[in-house]
Design a protein around this motif. Structure first.
Motif, PDB file in Angstrom:
ATOM      1  N   ILE A  49       0.754  -1.308  -0.222  1.00  0.00           N
ATOM      2  CA  ILE A  49       0.200  -0.023   0.080  1.00  0.00           C
ATOM      3  C   ILE A  49       0.940   1.150   0.030  1.00  0.00           C
ATOM      4  CG2 ILE A  49      -0.319   0.136   2.580  1.00  0.00           C
ATOM      5  CD1 ILE A  49      -3.375   0.692   1.684  1.00  0.00           C
ATOM      6  N   VAL A  50       0.458   2.085  -0.766  1.00  0.00           N
ATOM      7  CA  VAL A  50       1.173   3.507  -0.832  1.00  0.00           C
ATOM      8  C   VAL A  50       0.294   4.312  -0.006  1.00  0.00           C
ATOM      9  CG1 VAL A  50       1.943   5.619  -2.247  1.00  0.00           C
ATOM     10  CG2 VAL A  50       2.267   3.107  -2.983  1.00  0.00           C
ATOM     11  N   LEU A  51       0.985   5.304   0.733  1.00  0.00           N
ATOM     12  CA  LEU A  51       0.474   6.548   1.566  1.00  0.00           C
ATOM     13  C   LEU A  51       1.009   7.728   1.294  1.00  0.00           C
ATOM     14  CD1 LEU A  51       0.280   4.840   5.285  1.00  0.00           C
ATOM     15  CD2 LEU A  51      -1.314   4.658   3.406  1.00  0.00           C
ATOM     16  N   THR A  52       0.090   8.747   1.085  1.00  0.00           N
ATOM     17  CA  THR A  52       0.636  10.150   0.729  1.00  0.00           C
ATOM     18  C   THR A  52      -0.794  10.990   1.197  1.00  0.00           C
ATOM     19  OG1 THR A  52       1.492  11.728  -0.829  1.00  0.00           O
ATOM     20  CG2 THR A  52      -0.224  10.102  -1.682  1.00  0.00           C
ATOM     21  N   SER A  53      -0.040  12.381   1.695  1.00  0.00           N
ATOM     22  CA  SER A  53      -1.080  13.273   1.839  1.00  0.00           C
ATOM     23  C   SER A  53      -1.313  14.304   0.751  1.00  0.00           C
ATOM     24  CB  SER A  53      -1.250  13.862   3.075  1.00  0.00           C
ATOM     25  OG  SER A  53      -1.403  13.094   3.980  1.00  0.00           O
ATOM     26  N   ASN A  54      -0.364  14.201  -0.466  1.00  0.00           N
ATOM     27  CA  ASN A  54      -0.205  14.940  -1.558  1.00  0.00           C
ATOM     28  C   ASN A  54      -1.287  14.658  -2.635  1.00  0.00           C
ATOM     29  OD1 ASN A  54       0.886  16.003  -4.252  1.00  0.00           O
ATOM     30  ND2 ASN A  54       2.496  16.745  -2.884  1.00  0.00           N
ATOM     31  N   LYS A  55      -2.186  15.604  -2.935  1.00  0.00           N
ATOM     32  CA  LYS A  55      -3.420  15.118  -3.635  1.00  0.00           C
ATOM     33  C   LYS A  55      -2.721  14.900  -5.252  1.00  0.00           C
ATOM     34  CE  LYS A  55      -7.601  16.974  -5.315  1.00  0.00           C
ATOM     35  NZ  LYS A  55      -8.648  18.170  -5.071  1.00  0.00           N
ATOM     36  N   THR A  56      -1.944  15.746  -5.728  1.00  0.00           N
ATOM     37  CA  THR A  56      -1.462  15.637  -7.078  1.00  0.00           C
ATOM     38  C   THR A  56      -0.723  14.497  -7.299  1.00  0.00           C
ATOM     39  OG1 THR A  56      -0.880  17.944  -7.117  1.00  0.00           O
ATOM     40  CG2 THR A  56      -0.204  16.793  -9.160  1.00  0.00           C
ATOM     41  N   LEU A  57       0.271  14.120  -6.284  1.00  0.00           N
ATOM     42  CA  LEU A  57       0.921  12.528  -6.276  1.00  0.00           C
ATOM     43  C   LEU A  57       0.072  11.580  -6.169  1.00  0.00           C
ATOM     44  CD1 LEU A  57       4.031  11.900  -6.236  1.00  0.00           C
ATOM     45  CD2 LEU A  57       3.718  11.612  -3.927  1.00  0.00           C
ATOM     46  N   SER A  58      -1.111  11.652  -5.454  1.00  0.00           N
ATOM     47  CA  SER A  58      -1.934  10.335  -5.247  1.00  0.00           C
ATOM     48  C   SER A  58      -2.766  10.204  -6.452  1.00  0.00           C
ATOM     49  CB  SER A  58      -2.873  10.926  -4.141  1.00  0.00           C
ATOM     50  OG  SER A  58      -3.908  11.480  -4.605  1.00  0.00           O
ATOM     51  N   LYS A  59      -3.244  11.438  -7.183  1.00  0.00           N
ATOM     52  CA  LYS A  59      -3.703  11.166  -8.649  1.00  0.00           C
ATOM     53  C   LYS A  59      -2.663  10.650  -9.693  1.00  0.00           C
ATOM     54  CE  LYS A  59      -7.332  14.366  -8.939  1.00  0.00           C
ATOM     55  NZ  LYS A  59      -7.502  15.775  -9.825  1.00  0.00           N
ATOM     56  N   LYS A  60      -1.381  10.903  -9.696  1.00  0.00           N
ATOM     57  CA  LYS A  60      -0.415  10.248 -10.423  1.00  0.00           C
ATOM     58  C   LYS A  60      -0.196   8.912 -10.451  1.00  0.00           C
ATOM     59  CE  LYS A  60       2.006  14.696 -11.817  1.00  0.00           C
ATOM     60  NZ  LYS A  60       3.158  15.264 -11.574  1.00  0.00           N
ATOM     61  N   ILE A  61      -0.207   8.657  -9.099  1.00  0.00           N
ATOM     62  CA  ILE A  61       0.043   7.115  -8.653  1.00  0.00           C
ATOM     63  C   ILE A  61      -1.081   6.416  -9.193  1.00  0.00           C
ATOM     64  CG2 ILE A  61       0.454   5.540  -6.660  1.00  0.00           C
ATOM     65  CD1 ILE A  61       2.058   8.067  -5.453  1.00  0.00           C
ATOM     66  N   LYS A  62      -2.566   6.816  -8.692  1.00  0.00           N
ATOM     67  CA  LYS A  62      -3.549   5.970  -9.097  1.00  0.00           C
ATOM     68  C   LYS A  62      -3.591   5.734 -10.483  1.00  0.00           C
ATOM     69  CE  LYS A  62      -6.840   7.235  -5.223  1.00  0.00           C
ATOM     70  NZ  LYS A  62      -7.377   8.118  -4.783  1.00  0.00           N
ATOM     71  N   GLN A  63      -3.335   6.745 -11.349  1.00  0.00           N
ATOM     72  CA  GLN A  63      -3.395   6.466 -12.860  1.00  0.00           C
ATOM     73  C   GLN A  63      -2.429   5.617 -13.393  1.00  0.00           C
ATOM     74  OE1 GLN A  63      -2.804   9.945 -15.241  1.00  0.00           O
ATOM     75  NE2 GLN A  63      -4.431   9.103 -16.670  1.00  0.00           N
ATOM     76  N   LEU A  64      -1.009   5.853 -12.634  1.00  0.00           N
ATOM     77  CA  LEU A  64       0.092   5.173 -13.270  1.00  0.00           C
ATOM     78  C   LEU A  64      -0.261   3.627 -13.014  1.00  0.00           C
ATOM     79  CD1 LEU A  64       3.149   7.399 -12.295  1.00  0.00           C
ATOM     80  CD2 LEU A  64       2.362   6.497 -14.738  1.00  0.00           C
ATOM     81  N   ALA A  65      -0.795   3.178 -11.624  1.00  0.00           N
ATOM     82  CA  ALA A  65      -1.030   1.991 -11.139  1.00  0.00           C
ATOM     83  C   ALA A  65      -2.071   1.279 -12.109  1.00  0.00           C
ATOM     84  CB  ALA A  65      -1.463   1.817  -9.839  1.00  0.00           C
ATOM     85  N   ALA A  66      -2.731   1.935 -12.934  1.00  0.00           N
ATOM     86  CA  ALA A  66      -3.983   1.266 -13.740  1.00  0.00           C
ATOM     87  C   ALA A  66      -3.478   1.741 -15.308  1.00  0.00           C
ATOM     88  CB  ALA A  66      -5.184   1.943 -13.314  1.00  0.00           C
ATOM     89  N   HIS A  67      -2.521   1.260 -15.717  1.00  0.00           N
ATOM     90  CA  HIS A  67      -2.145   1.400 -16.999  1.00  0.00           C
ATOM     91  C   HIS A  67      -2.292   2.815 -17.733  1.00  0.00           C
ATOM     92  CE1 HIS A  67      -0.576  -2.164 -18.489  1.00  0.00           C
ATOM     93  NE2 HIS A  67      -1.637  -2.831 -18.146  1.00  0.00           N
ATOM     94  N   GLY A  68      -2.211   3.928 -16.755  1.00  0.00           N
ATOM     95  CA  GLY A  68      -2.280   5.264 -17.325  1.00  0.00           C
ATOM     96  C   GLY A  68      -3.961   5.307 -17.934  1.00  0.00           C
ATOM     97  N   ARG A  69      -4.759   4.681 -17.135  1.00  0.00           N
ATOM     98  CA  ARG A  69      -6.244   5.003 -17.668  1.00  0.00           C
ATOM     99  C   ARG A  69      -6.681   6.218 -17.139  1.00  0.00           C
ATOM    100  NH1 ARG A  69      -9.543  -0.444 -16.262  1.00  0.00           N
ATOM    101  NH2 ARG A  69     -11.657   0.293 -17.314  1.00  0.00           N
ATOM    102  N   THR A  70      -7.575   6.886 -17.862  1.00  0.00           N
ATOM    103  CA  THR A  70      -8.050   8.112 -17.522  1.00  0.00           C
ATOM    104  C   THR A  70      -8.717   8.286 -16.255  1.00  0.00           C
ATOM    105  OG1 THR A  70      -9.303  10.143 -18.069  1.00  0.00           O
ATOM    106  CG2 THR A  70     -10.365   8.057 -18.599  1.00  0.00           C
ATOM    107  N   LEU A  71      -8.627   9.158 -15.291  1.00  0.00           N
ATOM    108  CA  LEU A  71      -9.363   9.221 -14.138  1.00  0.00           C
ATOM    109  C   LEU A  71     -10.753  10.368 -14.038  1.00  0.00           C
ATOM    110  CD1 LEU A  71      -6.484   9.920 -11.544  1.00  0.00           C
ATOM    111  CD2 LEU A  71      -7.602   7.635 -11.850  1.00  0.00           C
ATOM    112  N   LYS A  72     -10.878  10.643 -15.401  1.00  0.00           N
ATOM    113  CA  LYS A  72     -11.988  11.616 -15.540  1.00  0.00           C
ATOM    114  C   LYS A  72     -13.179  10.840 -15.968  1.00  0.00           C
ATOM    115  CE  LYS A  72      -9.124  15.130 -17.708  1.00  0.00           C
ATOM    116  NZ  LYS A  72      -7.939  14.459 -18.902  1.00  0.00           N
ATOM    117  N   LYS A  73     -14.241  11.257 -15.157  1.00  0.00           N
ATOM    118  CA  LYS A  73     -15.391  10.492 -15.119  1.00  0.00           C
ATOM    119  C   LYS A  73     -16.158  10.561 -16.370  1.00  0.00           C
ATOM    120  CE  LYS A  73     -16.009   9.063 -10.788  1.00  0.00           C
ATOM    121  NZ  LYS A  73     -15.164   9.883  -9.910  1.00  0.00           N
ATOM    122  N   ASN A  74     -15.984  11.658 -17.443  1.00  0.00           N
ATOM    123  CA  ASN A  74     -16.967  11.721 -18.530  1.00  0.00           C
ATOM    124  C   ASN A  74     -16.063  11.017 -19.690  1.00  0.00           C
ATOM    125  OD1 ASN A  74     -14.610  13.473 -18.389  1.00  0.00           O
ATOM    126  ND2 ASN A  74     -15.835  15.356 -19.279  1.00  0.00           N
TER     127      ASN A  74
END
Ligand code: PLP
Length: 375
Positions: free
Chosen positions: A197-222
């Protein structure tokens, strides 16, 4: 003469109760389709609450987690990352994964974790990240490491693989740097088979990590859910692993208490020996004692850890060598004159599994004392 134990006493071994079986059973039976991430979300929330951090991202391993953090920080060829010379190779390998260069700092003679003095000597204009490792569950000197990192404006990423719940000045390790990673591999403090598990309180970093962990898939809902915005990795944890991990994490206090109890038993039986020291916590650090570890001190009767391990094996006691000085691996070929070399030659991990009892620890301690005396 000590009577040899019938069965081999192993170095690790988890504690699995009905709670783990219940959660895993539920995940296997019902954790699909709309419920595919029920335990993953619960795990995330439990970690965020316990560590008081904003983001927790389950991963397939701690190695993967650290790779994601370095990638998200934009670490690349030409950069340097300082790691301790005693650690599992993963800490340095992830630096190579992103094309940067691992630089090795010696470990401290008391805590066996990254030595702040050695660290400061290794800093150059190219240093971008410091990765302290809370070795075997003992916190690094985070006061000094953070002071140095702040002085030179370098990120700290904590490799806290086995150190869930360990504290430095009453602050949990894994909450000092910009991000941290933990491991749930089968021998760790809490297990999921494999996982991290990765922990951070940095929003920008967390978004990048989430996206990179999932093949660079978009995080945008639309957007189309299969829309890829950049090349990423496949570093997800499964819901079934999360179920096991969550049950273990719910028992974290009990599991740490048992590790500390095991260390206490060893300490009690071995403290009178002048030839050895154990990895006792140094104030203001509070260790979780993931692995009780023994160091054979300098004397004219000094025995190599490998020789001690062989003799213990004959008494049905399994041990693990302390990690070698990792800078001396063929990939880095570094020549150092570090204390880390002495540590790897004269220290071993003793059996520390959750299934140990006091009688077994007494047996192991008696065997150690016997071998050391007769050497
Ligand atoms: C200090 C340290 N860092 C990283 C790791 C890697 O963890 P994982 O196996 O979950 O990738 C380990 C595992 O043993 C470790 O001990």
């Amino acid at each position: 003469m000590i009577k040899k134990n019938k069965n081999l006493i192993l170095t690790a071994g988890p504690s699995i109760t009905n709670l783990e079986k219940k959660y895993v059973n539920d995940a296997v039976s019902n954790g699909w389709n709309n419920n595919w991430n029920k335990y993953l979300l619960k795990l995330e929330n439990s970690f965020k609450k316990f560590f008081k951090v904003k983001y927790a991202i389950p991963t397939s391993s701690c190695t993967g987690g650290m790779h994601l953090i370095l990638s998200a920080l934009g670490i690349k060829k030409g950069d340097e990352v300082i790691v301790p010379d005693i650690t599992w190779v993963a800490t340095a390998s992830v630096v190579k994964y992103v094309g940067a260069k691992p630089i090795f700092a010696d470990v401290d003679k008391k805590t066996w974790t990254m030595c702040p003095k050695s660290l400061e000597k290794k800093i150059t204009k190219r240093t971008k990240v410091i990765i302290p490792v809370h070795l075997y569950g003992h916190p690094c000197d985070m006061d000094e490491i953070m002071r140095i990192a702040n002085k030179y404006k370098i990120h700290v990423v904590e490799d806290a693989a086995p150190a869930i719940g360990a504290k430095f000045k009453n602050k949990l390790v894994g909450t000092f740097g910009i991000a941290s990673a933990f491991s749930f591999q089968g021998a760790k403090l809490i297990v999921a088979g494999e996982g991290g598990i990765v922990l951070t309180s940095n929003k920008t970093l967390s978004k990048k990590i989430k996206q990179l962990a999932a093949h660079g898939r978009t995080l945008k809902k639309n957007k189309n859910t299969f829309w890829i915005e950049k090349v990423g990795f496949k570093y997800a944890m499964s819901n079934i692993q999360a179920a096991l991990c969550l049950a273990q994490f719910k028992r974290i206090k009990e599991l740490i208490r048992k590790k500390r109890e095991i260390f206490g038993w060893y300490n009690n039986y071995l403290k009178n020996s002048k030839s050895i020291v154990l990895n006792e916590e140094f104030y203001p650090a509070k260790s979780v004692y993931w692995m009780t570890t023994l160091f054979i001190k300098k004397s004219n009767k000094r025995i190599l850890a490998s020789a001690l391990a062989k003799k213990l094996k004959k008494m049905s006691i399994d041990t693990r060598p302390v990690f070698p000085s990792i800078s001396t691996y063929p990939m880095w070929k570094s020549k150092n004159i570090y204390f880390s070399k002495e540590l790897s030659k004269y220290a071993i991990n003793l059996p520390s599994g959750h299934n140990l009892n006091k009688k077994t620890v007494k047996y192991i301690s008696d065997c150690i004392m016997n071998i050391i005396k007769s050497n």
